[in-house]
Design an enzyme around this catalytic site. Structure first.
Site, short mmCIF file in Angstrom:
data_model
loop_
_atom_site.label_atom_id
_atom_site.label_comp_id
_atom_site.label_asym_id
_atom_site.label_seq_id
_atom_site.Cartn_x
_atom_site.Cartn_y
_atom_site.Cartn_z
N SER A 154 0.77 -1.15 -0.02
CA SER A 154 0.04 -0.22 -0.09
C SER A 154 0.97 1.35 -0.18
O SER A 154 1.76 1.29 0.56
CB SER A 154 -0.88 0.17 1.21
OG SER A 154 -1.58 1.24 1.45
N TYR A 172 -2.02 5.75 -4.84
CA TYR A 172 -3.14 6.80 -4.60
C TYR A 172 -2.41 8.09 -5.36
O TYR A 172 -1.02 8.15 -5.41
CB TYR A 172 -3.43 7.16 -3.33
CG TYR A 172 -4.14 6.28 -2.65
CD1 TYR A 172 -5.68 5.92 -2.86
CD2 TYR A 172 -3.55 5.54 -1.56
CE1 TYR A 172 -6.23 5.17 -1.99
CE2 TYR A 172 -4.24 4.71 -0.81
CZ TYR A 172 -5.68 4.37 -1.01
OH TYR A 172 -6.34 3.66 -0.30
N THR A 197 -5.87 2.74 -7.12
CA THR A 197 -6.99 2.86 -6.46
C THR A 197 -7.65 3.93 -7.06
O THR A 197 -7.50 5.04 -6.99
CB THR A 197 -6.95 2.87 -4.86
OG1 THR A 197 -6.08 1.80 -4.51
CG2 THR A 197 -8.16 3.16 -4.20
N LYS A 220 -7.94 -0.53 -9.19
CA LYS A 220 -8.77 -1.35 -8.29
C LYS A 220 -9.90 -0.52 -7.64
O LYS A 220 -9.77 0.79 -7.63
CB LYS A 220 -7.76 -1.40 -6.98
CG LYS A 220 -8.24 -1.90 -5.90
CD LYS A 220 -7.06 -2.10 -4.77
CE LYS A 220 -7.64 -2.82 -3.55
NZ LYS A 220 -8.58 -1.86 -2.86
N SER A 255 -13.66 -4.53 -6.45
CA SER A 255 -13.25 -4.05 -5.00
C SER A 255 -14.15 -3.06 -4.88
O SER A 255 -14.60 -2.24 -5.37
CB SER A 255 -11.79 -3.73 -4.99
OG SER A 255 -11.45 -3.23 -3.55
N HIS A 302 -13.41 -1.65 -1.79
CA HIS A 302 -12.41 -1.12 -0.79
C HIS A 302 -12.68 -1.71 0.70
O HIS A 302 -12.85 -0.93 1.58
CB HIS A 302 -12.64 0.54 -0.73
CG HIS A 302 -11.28 1.18 -0.53
ND1 HIS A 302 -10.71 1.79 -1.39
CD2 HIS A 302 -10.78 1.51 0.83
CE1 HIS A 302 -9.61 2.43 -0.77
NE2 HIS A 302 -9.74 1.99 0.57
N ARG A 361 -15.48 -0.26 2.80
CA ARG A 361 -14.99 1.07 3.55
C ARG A 361 -15.38 2.32 3.10
O ARG A 361 -15.17 3.41 3.79
CB ARG A 361 -13.88 0.88 4.04
CG ARG A 361 -13.11 -0.25 4.90
CD ARG A 361 -11.97 -1.01 4.96
NE ARG A 361 -10.86 0.11 5.34
CZ ARG A 361 -10.66 0.00 6.72
NH1 ARG A 361 -11.48 -0.79 7.41
NH2 ARG A 361 -9.69 0.87 7.21
N GLY A 409 -13.71 -10.00 1.31
CA GLY A 409 -14.64 -11.06 1.94
C GLY A 409 -14.01 -12.60 1.77
O GLY A 409 -14.58 -13.49 2.21
N ARG A 442 -7.73 -8.28 5.33
CA ARG A 442 -7.84 -8.47 6.82
C ARG A 442 -7.36 -9.75 7.46
O ARG A 442 -6.44 -9.60 8.43
CB ARG A 442 -9.38 -8.04 7.17
CG ARG A 442 -10.04 -6.94 6.98
CD ARG A 442 -11.42 -6.84 7.51
NE ARG A 442 -11.79 -5.35 7.46
CZ ARG A 442 -12.75 -4.89 6.33
NH1 ARG A 442 -12.68 -5.90 5.30
NH2 ARG A 442 -12.89 -3.78 6.41
#
Length: 376
Positions: free
Chosen positions: A115, A139, A165, A243, A265, A267, A270, A300, A322
């Protein structure tokens, strides 16, 4: 024995076990930051529940004694069809942070995406995991020189793709972060930057709410259009993956700009509560792409069966966010590797028990909605 008379918990056997351990170890603000979604978190729950609404139709009496889990992504063969999604600030889970995650990916043969908002730098990760297939998530800042510097460094250090992204001109409203006034702990910084506004800016930026949301609002370029992709392609020869794609309309724009791939995606649920689960959006995107670029997906994915379902519905590869953070909190690099090994093991067994000896054997008809079996 535990107080409830059940056997004492030992080594984790699935990602849920690892998450339970991590939840008990992480500071509250970090835990809430990692696990929270936008709004009431319906989309966050749906990212998982949508997988459960899919059924696998297995085939039998096929030779599965030798199985090949590898795939080819962006022209490079990788050992498994899943990788580590770009997630921010791994050092809140473990001091080694992204270095540990990248090493875990290297050992498994999975793609690792670093990231922009990482707490270990491009250089540190490249040195720590030189043999890993590494992509860099990007970004675009209001100050384009900052973004261009990131791109140049990624190229120089051997990162193989840019993952741009495109769904975050702002960060979504995350109630837990607002309540906690989330900020980067004082001993950490965003390691890819030297300027204080960029490196240390996720704290003391606002008197209320999430400091990260304030950081993004102040520094990310909200004026971006598809012209930004033209600019990015003009400064790099690395393949670009977009993304944050959820609609066929945006697929057409992406294809018109000759991207190497799109990543379905939301995100991590979020941004806006009410977006579709990514596995729900995947078939629309695959159909619209029609083989013109590669399709990836995150959101997920916690089990090997999830990987199987996504591949059957047309994803080239899936990415896991996650669960890797839970692994870091559990046991650093070894914990992250444990998570990847669990998912690899589950996917391997799913292949065998559905009659597939390789990814090429996974057929679209093998995964159907639960309604397929409804008795009318």
């Amino acid at each position: 024995m535990s107080r409830e008379g059940q056997p004492a918990f030992s080594a984790p056997v699935n990602v849920e076990d690892v998450e339970r351990i991590a939840a008990a170890r992480l500071p509250r603000a970090a835990l809430d930051y990692y696990r929270s979604g936008a709004g009431e978190e319906y989309t966050l729950r749906n990212n998982r529940e949508a997988f459960r609404r899919l059924r696998i139709r297995p085939r039998v009496l096929r030779d599965v004694s030798i199985r090949d889990l590898s795939t080819v992504a962006l022209g490079k063969r990788v050992a498994v069809p899943f990788g580590i999604a770009p997630t921010a600030m791994h050092c809140m889970a473990h001091p080694d942070g992204e270095v540990a995650s990248a090493r875990a990916a290297e050992k498994i043969g999975a793609v690792f995406i670093l990231s922009t908002l990482s707490t270990r730098s491009l250089e540190e990760v490249a040195e720590a995991a030189p043999k890993a297939t590494k992509w860099f998530q990007l970004y675009i800042y209001k100050n384009r020189n900052i973004t261009e510097d990131l791109v140049r460094r990624a190229e120089r250090l051997g990162y193989k793709a840019l993952v741009l992204t495109v769904d975050a001109p702002l960060f979504g409203i995350r109630w837990a972060d607002a309540r906690n006034k989330f900020h980067l702990p004082p001993h950490l910084k965003l390691a890819n930057f030297t300027g204080p506004a960029e490196a240390d800016g996720v704290r003391e930026r606002t008197t209320k709410g999430s400091q990260l949301q304030a950081y993004v609002t102040d520094l990310f370029d909200q004026t971006l259009t598809w012209d930004a992709l033209t600019w990015l392609k003009s400064i790099t020869k690395l393949p670009i993956i977009l993304k944050g794609i959820l609609t066929k309309e945006d697929v057409e724009e992406a294809i018109n700009h000759n991207v190497a791939g799109v990543m379905v995606s939301n995100h991590g649920a979020r941004q806006v509560d009410g977006f579709p689960a990514t596995i729900e959006a995947l078939p629309e995107i695959v159909k619209a792409v029609c083989g013109r670029c590669e399709v990836f997906m995150d959101g997920g994915v916690t089990q090997g069966t999830d990987v199987f379902k996504a591949l059957a519905l047309g994803a080239k590869m899936v990415f896991i966010g996650r669960p890797v953070l839970w692994g870091l909190a559990y046991d650093g690099e070894e914990g992250a590797k444990t998570v990847l090994e669990i998912i690899r093991h589950e996917f391997d067994f799913t292949l065998a028990l559905t009659g597939c000896s390789s990814i090429a054997g996974i057929e679209k008809e093998m995964v159907v909605p639960a309604s397929f079996y409804s008795l009318l």
